[in-house]
Design an enzyme around this catalytic site. Structure first.
Site, PDB file in Angstrom:
ATOM      1  N   CYS A  78       0.842  -1.190   0.000  1.00  0.00           N
ATOM      2  CA  CYS A  78       0.000   0.000   0.000  1.00  0.00           C
ATOM      3  C   CYS A  78       0.880   1.243   0.000  1.00  0.00           C
ATOM      4  O   CYS A  78       2.106   1.161   0.029  1.00  0.00           O
ATOM      5  CB  CYS A  78      -0.940   0.017   1.197  1.00  0.00           C
ATOM      6  SG  CYS A  78      -0.069   0.113   2.784  1.00  0.00           S
TER       7      CYS A  78
ATOM      8  N   CYS B  90       3.471   1.591   2.709  1.00  0.00           N
ATOM      9  CA  CYS B  90       4.709   0.849   2.449  1.00  0.00           C
ATOM     10  C   CYS B  90       5.644   1.682   1.593  1.00  0.00           C
ATOM     11  O   CYS B  90       6.855   1.735   1.837  1.00  0.00           O
ATOM     12  CB  CYS B  90       4.401  -0.464   1.726  1.00  0.00           C
ATOM     13  SG  CYS B  90       3.284  -1.565   2.611  1.00  0.00           S
TER      14      CYS B  90
ATOM     15  N   CYS C 164      43.019 -16.615 -13.325  1.00  0.00           N
ATOM     16  CA  CYS C 164      41.849 -16.417 -14.191  1.00  0.00           C
ATOM     17  C   CYS C 164      40.582 -16.309 -13.352  1.00  0.00           C
ATOM     18  O   CYS C 164      39.701 -15.482 -13.623  1.00  0.00           O
ATOM     19  CB  CYS C 164      41.715 -17.588 -15.166  1.00  0.00           C
ATOM     20  SG  CYS C 164      43.084 -17.766 -16.308  1.00  0.00           S
TER      21      CYS C 164
ATOM     22  N   ASP D 115       9.791  25.042 -33.603  1.00  0.00           N
ATOM     23  CA  ASP D 115      10.877  25.338 -34.531  1.00  0.00           C
ATOM     24  C   ASP D 115      10.324  25.144 -35.951  1.00  0.00           C
ATOM     25  O   ASP D 115       9.409  24.344 -36.149  1.00  0.00           O
ATOM     26  CB  ASP D 115      12.041  24.388 -34.261  1.00  0.00           C
ATOM     27  CG  ASP D 115      13.124  24.503 -35.307  1.00  0.00           C
ATOM     28  OD1 ASP D 115      13.631  25.614 -35.507  1.00  0.00           O
ATOM     29  OD2 ASP D 115      13.454  23.469 -35.933  1.00  0.00           O
TER      30      ASP D 115
END
Length: 825
Positions: free
Chosen positions: A16, A19, A86, A505
Site C-alpha cells: 500500500c 509501504c 583467471c 521550430d
C-alpha cells in the site's frame, strides 16, 4: 560534477501507499542516496546513488525496513579459465557490474554462480563484463532469472487464485452455518437439532483457524512484524481485524464466563470472510497490475530471438545476445529485424508502426537505416549491424518508457504526505471507536465495540491511494509508446496538461527540413520529358541540397540523366555543363544575367511564388530560358491538421526560426500561427522562450536539431521530433517517433486524459475513505440503527483497489488523436 549511479530494484512486501512511504524514507535517510522513487504498481525502486559502493547500504536499509530487494542467482559456464589468476580476474569482472552482490567462479568445473539484484542486472550485462576480461560466458542455467513484470504478476495471480479458492472452500461453510440461520429460521432450527450450538461453534473455530493459518498466514507474517517496527501497513490492519474477530470468538467458545450473556456472540464468519475477500481483492489487483505493464511486454516481445548471420560465406542462425557491431545479417520476407543497422544490398518495405506509430510501410534500399523489432515485408535484404543489445533504438525506447513509468509526479506529493500518517490514524480511530462503543454504546456494548473497531480496520484502504497515480502513469505512458509518443520524463505528463503555449521550430519540425521541387513551369513550346532530363543531368553532378531535390523530382517522373561534359559549379549562382552537345545552365536570375539569358517571360510566375515563400531557379539551353523551377522547404504532412487540433484545445501557437521574417511569415499565415519570432540564433531561442513564458504561461517547445537542444532544455516541456538529432532527443522530455506534429497532439491528449484519470482515481480513493470510515465506526447507528458488518467492510475495501486499477486500464483504449490523418497518410 559528481557522477551518479542509477539503480533499479524490484522489492518484496509493498502492499500500500504506507509501504511506499516507509521504503522511500528508508532510502532517503542514506547519505549516499541522491534520490529515490518507489512505484507500487510494479514493485520497483529507482535509486540514484552517489557511488556504486552504496548499493549494499541500500539493500540493507530496504531489508531493515521490511521491503527487501529481490535477489536472483544465475549459474553458467565460463570459457578460457586456466588457473587461479583467471578465477580472480573473472570474479573481479563480474563484481564490477552494478547490482552484483556475490560472484563465485569455480576453476574445477569452470562455472560461475552470481547473485544480483533483480531488475538491475541482466545476463547480457554479465556476459559483456566477462567478455571484456577475456572470459566469454558459455551455456547458462537459470535459477530464477529476472522475470518481466507480466511474468511476476502472472505467478502472483496464480498463487493468489489458489489461496483464494482454498480460503473460499473453508470459509463458505462457516458463513452458511452462521448466517444461513438468520436468513432461513428453519435452517437454523435444523442445525441446532443436528449439530448443537457448542459443536457448531467448535466446527466454525476449526474451519476459521484453518483459513487464518493457511491462506491468511501471509497477512500475519507481514502485518505483525510491521507493527513491531512501528510501521503498520495494510497487512497490519487486516491482521488486527481478523485476529480481533477470531480472538473474541475463541473467548466466547472456550471461556464464555469471561463475558456477560448478552455479549456471547461469535464472529468466526467475519474473520474467515475478511481473509477470503481481501485475498480475492489482492488476486484481482495482481491480475490488473500485470496488465498495466502490457505496453512494455509488447515492446519486449518485438525483440527477435535469433538472426541469420553471414560468417565466412555461410549463413548461420545465431542468438541475438551473441551478435556484435559489424555483423552482416540476412533478412527474409516476413522476418523481424534483429538489431539496428544499415542496408548493404537488397530492397524491401518494412513495417515500422510498432516504433513510429505510422501505419505505412517504409521503403528500404542500400544505405537505408533499419531498426530492431520492425517487420520486413515481401522483399529480402542484407544489412550490417550498427547497434546491438542495450544500444539499439528498441532497447532505448523500452528504457525510456520504464523510466517514465517509474516517475513520481508532483501531484503524488499530496498522497505521500497523507499516507505517512494514514495507517496510524486508522489504528487510532479504531481504538477510539471501540472505546466510545464500549462506554456509551447499547448492550451488548462490547460486541458492538468489536464489530465497529474491526470494520474501521478493514474498510480503510491505503492501497487505492498508493495505486491511484502510478497505475495511470504506467498505462498512459505505455499507450503513448504504442502511439509513437515516448515520455522520457514522467513529470511531462502533468506539465503538458497545464501548458498555455506551444512554440515550434520551423525547419525540420513544421517543414521537412530539406528543399523540394514544388513547381516547374516550361516556356511555350517546350516539353517536360525533353527538358527535365537535361536539367537533371547537370544537377546530378552537384552535391547541393537543391540539386538533390531537382534530381529526386526528375527520378520520380521517369527522367534519366545523360552524360555531362565540362561541368562547372558557380558558387552562389548555379551550375552549368554540356549535355548531348547543348549548353545547359541552372541557377538564380543573377546567373542567367551573366550569360545574357532573358527570363522576363517568367516574371509574373516568380512574383506569385515569392508571395508563397518559394525560391525560383531558372534553366536555360543554349542561351534561351526554357523553364523556371520553384524550390521550397515543404510543410510536413499532418502539420496543418496538428496545429488546428492544438488551437482547438485552446493553446497559443508560436513559431521560432532562424529564417528571415518574410519566409517565416508566409508559412505562419498559411498555417494560422499567431506569433512569429524570426532571425533568431540558437541562444536567442532561449531568450525568446523566456519572453513567451512571461507573457503567456507554461511553455512547450518542439524542435529537432542540434541548435534546438538549449531551447528543449529550457522549456517547461521539451518535445523532440524523433527523426532529429540525438542531442535534441537527449535534452527533451518527450520524443515523437513519427517525426511530425501529429505526435504533439497525441502527447497533449495523453497528458490530459492521464491526469484526468489520476484525479478520478485520487478522488475515489480519498472519497471512499472519508465517506466509509465514519460509516464503519457507526456514525449511522444513532439515526438508522445500521452498523456495518466487517465482512461487508472487507468486500468494500477489496473493491476500492480494483476500481482504481480498472479505471487506469481504460487508458489502454485511448485512440490516436488524429485517426483520419493516419488513414490518409
Amino acid at each position: 560534477m559528481t557522477d551518479s549511479f542509477d539503480v533499479k530494484l524490484i522489492l518484496n512486501g509493498l502492499n500500500c501507499a504506507s509501504c511506499v512511504g516507509r521504503a522511500q524514507r528508508a532510502l532517503e535517510s542514506l547519505p549516499e542516496v541522491q534520490s529515490a522513487a518507489i512505484n507500487l504498481a510494479i514493485d520497483t525502486a529507482h535509486v540514484k546513488l552517489l557511488n556504486a559502493q552504496a548499493l549494499s547500504s541500500v539493500l540493507n536499509a530496504l531489508e531493515q525496513a521490511g521491503y527487501p530487494a529481490r535477489l536472483q542467482t544465475l549459474e553458467f559456464s565460463v570459457d578460457n579459465l586456466s588457473c587461479a589468476s583467471c578465477v580472480g580476474r573473472a570474479e573481479a569482472a563480474l563484481s564490477t557490474v552494478l547490482g552484483v552482490t556475490q560472484a563465485h567462479v569455480n576453476l574445477a568445473n569452470e562455472r560461475a554462480q552470481v547473485t544480483f539484484a533483480e531488475g538491475q542486472v541482466s545476463s547480457s550485462d554479465l556476459s559483456h563484463a566477462l567478455a571484456s576480461a577475456g572470459y566469454p560466458m558459455g551455456s547458462r542455467q537459470d535459477h530464477g532469472m529476472p522475470q518481466s513484470v507480466q511474468q511476476r504478476k502472472d505467478e502472483e495471480y496464480a498463487q493468489l487464485k489458489r489461496l483464494t479458492a482454498v480460503s473460499f472452500l473453508l470459509a463458505f461453510p462457516v458463513f452458511m452455518l452462521e448466517m444461513g440461520g438468520h436468513a432461513w429460521p428453519a435452517f437454523h432450527h435444523w442445525v441446532m437439532r443436528t449439530i448443537g450450538l457448542q459443536n457448531l461453534w467448535i466446527l466454525e473455530l476449526i474451519l476459521t483457524t484453518a483459513v487464518l493459518v493457511g491462506p491468511g498466514r501471509r497477512f500475519f507474517e507481514k502485518g505483525f512484524p510491521a507493527l513491531v517496527r512501528r510501521a503498520p501497513d495494510m497487512n497490519s490492519l487486516v491482521a488486527l481485524g481478523a485476529i480481533a474477530a477470531w480472538g473474541y470468538s475463541v473467548v466466547v467458545v472456550c471461556a464464555p464466563w469471561v463475558l456477560p450473556d448478552s455479549a456471547r456472540v461469535v464472529y468466526f464468519e467475519a474473520a474467515a470472510v475478511i481473509v477470503t475477500l481481501i485475498l480475492l481483492g489482492r488476486m484481482l489487483e495482481a491480475r490488473a497490475k500485470g496488465r498495466t505493464g502490457a505496453a512494455i511486454e509488447r515492446l519486449v516481445g518485438l525483440q527477435a530471438k535469433t538472426a541469420r548471420v553471414e560468417i565466412s560465406g555461410d549463413i548461420v542462425e545465431t542468438e541475438i545476445s551473441d551478435l556484435g557491431v559489424g555483423a552482416v545479417i540476412h533478412v527474409r520476407p516476413g522476418e523481424r529485424v534483429a538489431v539496428d543497422g544499415v542496408v548493404l544490398s537488397g530492397q524491401s518495405y518494412i513495417d515500422e508502426s510498432m516504433i513510429s506509430g505510422e501505419p505505412i510501410p517504409v521503403s528500404k534500399a542500400e544505405g537505408a537505416d533499419v531498426i530492431s523489432g520492425t517487420v520486413n515485408g515481401t522483399g529480402s535484404f542484407v544489412f550490417r549491424a550498427t547497434a546491438v543489445g542495450n544500444d539499439t533504438m528498441l532497447a532505448h525506447i523500452i528504457q525510456m518508457v520504464e523510466q517514465a513509468q517509474g516517475a513520481k509526479l508532483p501531484i503524488q506529493g499530496l498522497v505521500d504526505r497523507i499516507t505517512m500518517w494514514f495507517v496510524p490514524a486508522i489504528l487510532g480511530i479504531a481504538l477510539i471507536t471501540m472505546a466510545v462503543w464500549a462506554m456509551f454504546g447499547p448492550e451488548p456494548s462490547i460486541t458492538h465495540a468489536l464489530v465497529a473497531g474491526v470494520s474501521v480496520l478493514i474498510i480503510a484502504c491505503p492501497c487505492a491511494m498508493g495505486l491511484a497515480t502510478p497505475t495511470s502513469i504506467m498505462v498512459g505512458t505505455g499507450r503513448g509508446a504504442e502511439l509513437g509518443v515516448l515520455f522520457r520524463k514522467g513529470e511531462a505528463l502533468q506539465q503538458l496538461s497545464g501548458a498555455k503555449v506551444v512554440a515550434l521550430d520551423k525547419t525540420g519540425t513544421i517543414t521537412a527540413g530539406h528543399p523540394a521541387l514544388t513547381n516547374i513551369v516550361l516556356a511555350e513550346g517546350r516539353k517536360q520529358q525533353v527538358i527535365l532530363p537535361l536539367i537533371a543531368s547537370v544537377e546530378a553532378q552537384s552535391e547541393h541540397p537543391v540539386a538533390a531535390a531537382i534530381v529526386r523530382y526528375a527520378s520520380e517522373n521517369g527522367a534519366k540523366p545523360a552524360h555531362v561534359t565540362d561541368f562547372q559549379s558557380h558558387t552562389g549562382f548555379g551550375v552549368s555543363g554540356y549535355v548531348e552537345g547543348q549548353k545547359v545552365l541552372v541557377g538564380a536570375a543573377r546567373f542567367m544575367e551573366t550569360d545574357n539569358v532573358d527570363v522576363s517571360a517568367f516574371g509574373d510566375t516568380c512574383h506569385v511564388w515569392a508571395q508563397d515563400g518559394k525560391t525560383p531557379l531558372f534553366a536555360a539551353i543554349d542561351g534561351v530560358a526554357v523553364a523556371v523551377i520553384a524550390v521550397a522547404d515543404p510543410i510536413k504532412i499532418g502539420t496543418r491538421e496538428a496545429i488546428a487540433a492544438l488551437h482547438a484545445q485552446g493553446l497559443t501557437i508560436a513559431m521560432i526560426t532562424g529564417d528571415n521574417k518574410s519566409t517565416a511569415s508566409v508559412i505562419a499565415k498559411e498555417l494560422g500561427i499567431e506569433t512569429v519570432i524570426a532571425d533568431v540564433l540558437p541562444d536567442g531561442k532561449v531568450a525568446a522562450l523566456d519572453q513567451l513564458r512571461q507573457t503567456v504561461g507554461t511553455l512547450v517547445f518542439v524542435g529537432d536539431g542540434i541548435n534546438d537542444a538549449p531551447a528543449l532544455a529550457q522549456a517547461d516541456v521539451g518535445i523532440a521530433i524523433g527523426t532529429g538529432t540525438d542531442v535534441a532527443i537527449e535534452t527533451s522530455d518527450v520524443v515523437l517517433m513519427s517525426g511530425d506534429l501529429r505526435g504533439v497532439v497525441n502527447a497533449f491528449n495523453l497528458s490530459r486524459k492521464t491526469m484526468q484519470n489520476i484525479k478520478q482515481n485520487l478522488f475515489w480513493a480519498f472519497a471512499y475513505n472519508i465517506a466509509l470510515v465514519p460509516v464503519a465506526a457507526g456514525i449511522l447507528y444513532p439515526m438508522f440503527g445500521v452498523l456495518l458488518s466487517p465482512a461487508l467492510a472487507a468486500g468494500a475495501m477489496a473493491l476500492s483497489s480494483v476500481f482504481v486499477l480498472t479505471n487506469a486500464l481504460r487508458l489502454r483504449r485511448l485512440k490516436n488523436a488524429l485517426p483520419e490523418i493516419e488513414a490518409n497518410t
